[in-house]
Design a protein around this motif. Structure first.
Motif, PDB file in Angstrom:
ATOM      1  N   ARG A  50       0.539  -4.776 -99.378  1.00 55.59           N
ATOM      2  CA  ARG A  50      -0.539  -3.877 -98.963  1.00 55.59           C
ATOM      3  C   ARG A  50       0.003  -2.474 -98.662  1.00 55.59           C
ATOM      4  N   GLN A  51       1.204  -2.378 -98.091  1.00 56.37           N
ATOM      5  CA  GLN A  51       1.798  -1.065 -97.815  1.00 56.37           C
ATOM      6  C   GLN A  51       2.096  -0.327 -99.119  1.00 56.37           C
ATOM      7  N   GLY A  52       2.603  -1.047-100.103  1.00 59.19           N
ATOM      8  CA  GLY A  52       2.866  -0.433-101.403  1.00 59.19           C
ATOM      9  C   GLY A  52       1.600   0.072-102.068  1.00 59.19           C
ATOM     10  N   VAL A  53       0.550  -0.734-102.022  1.00 57.75           N
ATOM     11  CA  VAL A  53      -0.744  -0.318-102.585  1.00 57.75           C
ATOM     12  C   VAL A  53      -1.259   0.919-101.850  1.00 57.75           C
ATOM     13  N   ALA A  54      -1.119   0.928-100.529  1.00 58.14           N
ATOM     14  CA  ALA A  54      -1.588   2.062 -99.727  1.00 58.14           C
ATOM     15  C   ALA A  54      -0.846   3.346-100.086  1.00 58.14           C
ATOM     16  N   LEU A  55       0.462   3.261-100.238  1.00 56.16           N
ATOM     17  CA  LEU A  55       1.236   4.452-100.563  1.00 56.16           C
ATOM     18  C   LEU A  55       0.892   4.973-101.957  1.00 56.16           C
ATOM     19  N   LEU A  59      -1.027   8.590-102.484  1.00 55.19           N
ATOM     20  CA  LEU A  59      -0.407   9.661-103.275  1.00 55.19           C
ATOM     21  C   LEU A  59      -1.275  10.027-104.476  1.00 55.19           C
ATOM     22  N   LEU A  60      -1.830   9.025-105.125  1.00 54.60           N
ATOM     23  CA  LEU A  60      -2.676   9.265-106.294  1.00 54.60           C
ATOM     24  C   LEU A  60      -3.973   9.968-105.917  1.00 54.60           C
ATOM     25  N   TRP A  61      -4.635   9.486-104.871  1.00 51.12           N
ATOM     26  CA  TRP A  61      -5.899  10.079-104.431  1.00 51.12           C
ATOM     27  C   TRP A  61      -5.681  11.541-104.014  1.00 51.12           C
ATOM     28  N   GLY A  62      -4.568  11.826-103.339  1.00 46.14           N
ATOM     29  CA  GLY A  62      -4.299  13.198-102.908  1.00 46.14           C
ATOM     30  C   GLY A  62      -3.931  14.111-104.057  1.00 46.14           C
ATOM     31  N   ALA A  63      -3.219  13.590-105.043  1.00 47.40           N
ATOM     32  CA  ALA A  63      -2.772  14.416-106.157  1.00 47.40           C
ATOM     33  C   ALA A  63      -3.904  14.728-107.128  1.00 47.40           C
ATOM     34  N   VAL A  64      -4.885  13.859-107.250  1.00 48.66           N
ATOM     35  CA  VAL A  64      -5.921  14.021-108.279  1.00 48.66           C
ATOM     36  C   VAL A  64      -6.827  15.232-108.074  1.00 48.66           C
ATOM     37  N   ALA A 111      -2.160  -1.057 -90.609  1.00 50.65           N
ATOM     38  CA  ALA A 111      -1.003  -0.215 -90.953  1.00 50.65           C
ATOM     39  C   ALA A 111      -1.158   0.397 -92.347  1.00 50.65           C
ATOM     40  N   SER A 112      -1.685  -0.367 -93.290  1.00 54.23           N
ATOM     41  CA  SER A 112      -1.839   0.171 -94.642  1.00 54.23           C
ATOM     42  C   SER A 112      -2.935   1.236 -94.691  1.00 54.23           C
ATOM     43  N   THR A 113      -3.982   1.066 -93.894  1.00 55.82           N
ATOM     44  CA  THR A 113      -5.029   2.083 -93.837  1.00 55.82           C
ATOM     45  C   THR A 113      -4.475   3.381 -93.280  1.00 55.82           C
ATOM     46  N   THR A 114      -3.645   3.274 -92.262  1.00 62.55           N
ATOM     47  CA  THR A 114      -3.006   4.461 -91.683  1.00 62.55           C
ATOM     48  C   THR A 114      -2.099   5.149 -92.694  1.00 62.55           C
ATOM     49  N   LEU A 115      -1.274   4.368 -93.381  1.00 59.05           N
ATOM     50  CA  LEU A 115      -0.374   4.937 -94.391  1.00 59.05           C
ATOM     51  C   LEU A 115      -1.161   5.582 -95.527  1.00 59.05           C
ATOM     52  N   LEU A 117      -4.253   6.869 -95.462  1.00 63.44           N
ATOM     53  CA  LEU A 117      -4.870   8.123 -95.009  1.00 63.44           C
ATOM     54  C   LEU A 117      -3.832   9.224 -94.825  1.00 63.44           C
ATOM     55  N   LEU A 118      -2.676   8.879 -94.279  1.00 68.02           N
ATOM     56  CA  LEU A 118      -1.616   9.872 -94.088  1.00 68.02           C
ATOM     57  C   LEU A 118      -1.151  10.441 -95.425  1.00 68.02           C
ATOM     58  N   ALA A 119      -0.871   9.571 -96.378  1.00 68.00           N
ATOM     59  CA  ALA A 119      -0.410  10.035 -97.694  1.00 68.00           C
ATOM     60  C   ALA A 119      -1.483  10.849 -98.394  1.00 68.00           C
ATOM     61  N   TRP A 120      -2.721  10.383 -98.342  1.00 74.34           N
ATOM     62  CA  TRP A 120      -3.829  11.066 -99.002  1.00 74.34           C
ATOM     63  C   TRP A 120      -4.017  12.467 -98.439  1.00 74.34           C
ATOM     64  N   VAL A 121      -4.088  12.574 -97.133  1.00 73.65           N
ATOM     65  CA  VAL A 121      -4.331  13.870 -96.495  1.00 73.65           C
ATOM     66  C   VAL A 121      -3.151  14.813 -96.696  1.00 73.65           C
TER      67      VAL A 121
END
Length: 129
Positions: A50-55, A59-64, A111-115, A117-121
């Motif tokens: 789940r952490q890997g999927v979140a990261l 990253l993808l959602w933020g970069a797009v 934890a994955s939701t936090t990761l 959101l952090l990566a996305w933002v």
């Protein structure tokens, strides 16, 4: 009590045979439906998947750049679907032995939701402003 004592003796034997180290985790076990899992091992594996999927999604959602609540809901659905598919279809474990679907699907969710959101933002803010 006897089971815990026997488990402790087994770990000591494994440590002695492996030069003082516990035996390494076998990655082949991750895709083996015949492998036996204890609750902690399966929980750890589900957590880190789940952490890997979140990261990756963050990253993808933020970069797009994607914005809006629908993408957050999509991440939750995607993450939960991957976890469900992994333990139900690939590992074929009996979910009742591990506390039911709810316990397995909640593993690492906060934890994955936090990761995510952090990566996305961060990626969105650093890349598009």
């Amino acid at each position: 009590m006897k089971e815990a004592k026997a488990n402790g003796q087994y770990q000591q034997t494994q440590q002695h045979q492996n030069g003082g180290h516990l035996s390494p985790f076998k990655f082949a076990k991750l895709l083996d439906p015949e492998a036996s899992w204890d609750k902690d091992q399966l929980g750890d594996v589900l957590h880190w998947i789940r952490q890997g999927v979140a990261l990756v999604c963050g990253l993808l959602w933020g970069a797009v750049p994607l914005v809006g609540g629908i993408w957050f809901v999509l991440f939750l659905a995607l993450s939960t679907g991957i976890i469900y598919g992994y333990y139900a279809m690939i590992l074929k474990v009996d979910e009742e032995e591990f506390g039911g679907h709810g316990a397995l699907l909640q593993e690492g969710l906060f934890a994955s939701t936090t990761l995510f959101l952090l990566a996305w933002v961060l990626v969105y803010s650093l890349g598009h402003f």
